[in-house]
Design a protein around this motif. Structure first.
Motif, mmCIF file in Angstrom:
data_model
loop_
_atom_site.group_PDB
_atom_site.id
_atom_site.type_symbol
_atom_site.label_atom_id
_atom_site.label_comp_id
_atom_site.label_asym_id
_atom_site.label_seq_id
_atom_site.Cartn_x
_atom_site.Cartn_y
_atom_site.Cartn_z
ATOM 1 N N GLN A 621 11.281 25.775 -23.250
ATOM 2 C CA GLN A 621 10.747 25.680 -24.599
ATOM 3 C C GLN A 621 9.223 25.625 -24.504
ATOM 4 O O GLN A 621 8.675 24.938 -23.644
ATOM 5 C CB GLN A 621 11.279 24.428 -25.299
ATOM 6 C CG GLN A 621 12.792 24.437 -25.504
ATOM 7 C CD GLN A 621 13.230 25.459 -26.523
ATOM 8 O OE1 GLN A 621 12.533 25.663 -27.520
ATOM 9 N NE2 GLN A 621 14.349 26.109 -26.271
ATOM 10 N N GLU A 622 8.547 26.362 -25.362
ATOM 11 C CA GLU A 622 7.089 26.470 -25.257
ATOM 12 C C GLU A 622 6.405 25.111 -25.378
ATOM 13 O O GLU A 622 5.356 24.872 -24.773
ATOM 14 C CB GLU A 622 6.560 27.416 -26.334
ATOM 15 C CG GLU A 622 6.948 28.869 -26.104
ATOM 16 C CD GLU A 622 6.299 29.795 -27.120
ATOM 17 O OE1 GLU A 622 5.586 29.279 -28.006
ATOM 18 O OE2 GLU A 622 6.520 31.018 -27.031
ATOM 19 N N PHE A 659 18.490 25.989 -18.770
ATOM 20 C CA PHE A 659 17.201 25.441 -19.198
ATOM 21 C C PHE A 659 16.592 24.616 -18.072
ATOM 22 O O PHE A 659 17.308 23.970 -17.296
ATOM 23 C CB PHE A 659 17.371 24.557 -20.440
ATOM 24 C CG PHE A 659 17.408 25.346 -21.722
ATOM 25 C CD1 PHE A 659 16.224 25.811 -22.280
ATOM 26 C CD2 PHE A 659 18.613 25.607 -22.359
ATOM 27 C CE1 PHE A 659 16.258 26.527 -23.459
ATOM 28 C CE2 PHE A 659 18.644 26.324 -23.536
ATOM 29 C CZ PHE A 659 17.466 26.789 -24.094
ATOM 30 N N CYS A 663 13.500 20.485 -20.453
ATOM 31 C CA CYS A 663 12.822 21.453 -21.323
ATOM 32 C C CYS A 663 13.844 22.386 -21.970
ATOM 33 O O CYS A 663 13.656 23.596 -22.025
ATOM 34 C CB CYS A 663 11.802 22.256 -20.503
ATOM 35 S SG CYS A 663 10.541 23.092 -21.505
ATOM 36 N N ASP A 665 17.281 23.163 -24.918
ATOM 37 C CA ASP A 665 17.572 23.229 -26.349
ATOM 38 C C ASP A 665 19.033 22.865 -26.539
ATOM 39 O O ASP A 665 19.931 23.640 -26.233
ATOM 40 C CB ASP A 665 17.306 24.633 -26.888
ATOM 41 C CG ASP A 665 17.512 24.714 -28.397
ATOM 42 O OD1 ASP A 665 17.972 23.718 -29.002
ATOM 43 O OD2 ASP A 665 17.225 25.774 -28.972
#
Length: 755
Positions: A621-622, A659, A663, A665
């Motif tokens: 994830q950014e 992931f 980090c 989702d």
């Protein structure tokens, strides 16, 4: 006095005039409007008038319907033998009557009747005993008959009703019964034989007084020769011909079709569209195949050939071994409702294309499913995870077809089939349910072949029974044409000399094997099985009906492929992997032609953009990568249940990377229940034979093949699984929740109701 005499004379004249008028009226109306009221045999011929078969008349006589075309040779022989002045008299021959009268008086018995052919027609129509009074009536009616009909028609009435011995009546029946061919093929010897036979059919026939019959024939031939009706060569050849030894059976070609006309057009002469040569070749072919299939106790088969251009039936083989009793061979399979197996799948594919539900290569799920207790399986008991719709139809996969029918709607497809020409759907659509596409309904070989013919006619711009979308028909035929079918059948066994769009089908329990195929010129339908409905393990459409169908096509003239109706198509860009319209993140695309209704389908839902770490090992994830470089990449992602099977077939498929720890989702679940499916499922568990509770098998797919899954029933932990996530439990009656948790903490729950 003179005045009174004149009045008397005038009255007499009036009376005479009245009498004359009455006699004239009686004469004008003395002849019945219809001369003959006898029943006729049912006669069925091919398109060229060649006899296929006949069924005897109701009175037990082989009496063919009146034929107004009389064979010329027999006509010459008959007139020479019976009534030499036939062309010149007006129904009676006065000198002949005079000679007959003198002869009979001298002999004190009836030796000669002096009857003309016209008088004989009257006698045949009346069926009275031969008396002087009856002779007078015949004379009167004969003159009246000459007024009504031409000489040609009068002699044709005689030809159709004269007795020829036994129960044979008429020249056409006699020619087939005695010589085994039509009357227009009679030789001079045969024509002469049949000319003298009606003169005394009860005294002189094939099995009695053969010498007398031969003598009468030869004397007639000699007269014809003397009068230069035939030349010396014809005369000598005719004399050398032997009489037939016994009556011959009538042809039994397309006997089930003859039965159809016997039921529906009894007593008529029916000219069909059948090609007799093709019919006999196909009957011989079926007989050879039947000899092979009988080794597996498969006893019945049928085939139908339709000319696409004319929409006419060229060959109608309702079954094999018609004369054989006790094996269902009298059953006309072409018109008998049978379980359709998979033969209707291309029609579902067409309907879905036409209504904009799918594109040709739209991915359909091919995974284990259970829909309210209905659990279809593919024939090979394997699953591909996901397959293009066209491939699913070409390979006849059951699961994708059921899923497609569920998406399209059973009532909607049911109505479509009825409009297309399937006439055997007698019950409501709810009765058939999703089994409608797997043979849950019945169809006839006639209906099925006719529907495929109708589709082919639409591509040729010919009138059709139903309304077809040309683009969708062409796409359907492209999906099922022979060159796209390497798996289902060994083409080395049945090499085809032309391209054919074809489909096979096998009903539940191996009871019915189907094959139907079309080219721009012909449609061929084949059924193989047992009329009794008895199933056999080897009774599979691709192994039985398919080879027979291709053998038939190899008998037929070849043709090219259907022309592309370019104006009916729309050119679009689609995702090469999913078959959907190009989506936002689709990178590998191709341009194809589709039915314009396909523009209503959704864009590719399986390509997503993901953020990856620099080494592409993890998704990130950014917001949590800090200063680490992030790569954005398009990724082809299938639902977990599809993916589990798909990646085993497609080795190039890459599941999404996990992931990066910390980090991820949590909203994206990497797992999916294969069974049960949906948020809530009712399950009936019958008790086992020993009285113990029944069980249910739960199955889960996970995108990470190395993870561990922990299973819970309500609040209780059951077990943990790795690699293959499948467990069997025996829950109590009532409501329960099934919860699974993977190693990364992802949780998924469903509810079940045990009945």
């Amino acid at each position: 006095m003179l005045k009174m005499n004149l009045e008397r004379i005038s009255n007499r004249k009036r009376m005479v005039l009245v009498v004359i008028i009455l006699l004239l009226v009686l004469y004008l109306f003395c002849l019945p409007r219809q001369l003959f009221h006898t029943p006729y045999a049912t006669v069925v011929t091919d398109r060229n008038g060649e006899l296929l078969g006949a069924r005897i008349a109701a009175d037990g006589q082989w009496r063919f319907p009146t034929n107004y075309t009389v064979p010329e040779k027999w006509k010459i022989c008959l007139i020479e033998f019976e009534d030499r002045y036939y062309k010149y008299h007006f129904g009676i021959n006065l000198p002949a009557l005079g000679r007959a009268f003198v002869t009979n008086v001298k002999s004190k018995r009836i030796v000669s009747g002096g009857s003309t052919l016209t008088m004989q027609v009257v006698r045949l129509s009346r069926g009275k005993k031969r008396t002087v009074a009856e002779k007078i009536i015949e004379i009167i009616l004969a003159t009246r008959l000459e007024w009504r009909y031409s000489k040609t028609k009068i002699i044709s009435l005689y030809a159709s009703h004269a007795p020829f011995g036994g129960n044979v009546v008429g020249i056409d029946a006699a020619s087939w019964r005695y010589f085994g061919h039509s009357s227009n093929q009679l030789s001079w010897a045969e024509a002469a034989t049949l000319a003298v036979l009606p003169n005394a059919p009860s005294m002189i026939h094939l099995s009695k007084n053969r010498e007398a019959l031969t003598g009468k024939r030869d004397r007639l031939l000699h007269t014809l020769y003397i009068r230069k009706k035939i030349d010396k060569m014809d005369y000598e050849l005719a004399l050398s011909e032997k009489l037939p030894s016994e009556p011959q059976p009538l042809p039994q070609i397309a006997p089930h079709l003859v039965d159809v006309y016997f039921q529906n057009r009894r007593g008529e002469h029916v000219v069909t569209s059948i090609d007799r040569g093709l019919q006999t070749h196909i009957e011989d072919l079926l007989q050879r195949w039947n000899g092979e299939f009988r080794q597996s106790d498969i006893r019945n088969m049928a085939a139908l050939v339709i000319d696409v251009q004319t929409n006419q039936v060229l060959a109608y083989c309702g079954n094999v071994n018609y004369k054989e009793r006790g094996s269902g061979n009298q059953v006309d399979i072409i018109r008998a409702p049978r379980s359709t197996g998979s033969i209707l799948k291309p029609l579902l594919y067409y309907a879905a294309l036409q209504d904009g539900e799918i594109l040709p290569k739209t991915l359909l799920p091919d995974i284990p499913v259970n829909i309210n207790g209905f659990s279809p399986q593919n024939f090979n008991l394997k699953y591909d995870g996901a397959v293009p719709a066209s491939e699913a139809i070409a390979r006849s996969l059951n699961v994708p077809s059921v899923v497609l029918l569920r998406r399209y709607g059973v009532p909607k497809f049911f109505d479509f089939l009825k409009k297309a020409g399937i006439t055997t759907l007698f019950k409501p659509s709810s009765h058939y349910g999703l089994s409608l596409i797997l043979g849950g309904a019945e169809g006839t070989l006639w209906d099925v072949t006719s529907v495929y013919t109708d589709m082919a006619r639409s591509l040729r711009g010919l009138p059709t029974t139903a309304k077809w979308g040309e683009a969708s028909v062409r796409l359907t035929f492209d999906a099922i044409r022979e060159v796209n079918r390497p798996e289902e059948i060994d083409m080395r066994v049945i090499p085809s000399i032309q391209t054919v769009a074809w489909k096979t089908g096998t009903s539940y329990g191996f009871r019915d094997a189907w094959a139907v195929g079309v080219t721009p010129r012909y449609a061929v339908g084949v059924w193989v099985g047992n009329a009794s409905g008895e199933g056999k393990p080897g009774l599979v459409g691709a192994r039985t009906a398919g080879p027979v169908m291709f053998d038939i096509f190899n008998m037929l003239p070849s043709s090219g492929w259907f022309e592309t109706p370019a104006s009916q198509f729309t050119e679009v860009e689609v995702c090469r992997l999913s078959g959907h319209l190009k989506g936002r993140f689709c990178e590998d695309t191709e341009t194809v032609l589709i039915d314009p209704n396909g523009l209503k389908t959704v864009a590719c839902p399986y390509h997503v953009q993901v953020n990856l770490s620099a080494d592409e090992r993890f998704r990130v994830q950014e917001h949590c990568v800090g200063n680490e470089p992030v790569m954005q990449k398009s990724w082809f992602v299938l639902p977990p249940a599809w993916e589990w099977y798909y990646k085993q077939i497609h080795l190039t498929y890459k599941p999404l990377p996990p992931f990066k720890p910390g980090c991820g989702d949590d909203t994206l679940l990497p797992m999916q229940f294969i069974y049960p499916q949906g948020a809530f499922t009712r399950v009936t568990l019958p008790r086992q034979m020993d009285g113990s509770p029944g069980s249910i098998t739960l199955e889960l797919a996970h995108s990470n093949s190395h993870t561990t899954v922990f299973w819970h029933l309500d609040e209780d932990f059951i077990t943990a699984t790795q690699d293959f996530h499948k467990i069997t439990i025996s829950p109590s009656t009532g409501s329960h929740s099934i919860t699974v948790v993977d190693s990364e903490g992802h949780t998924l729950s469903i509810g079940i109701e045990i009945e």
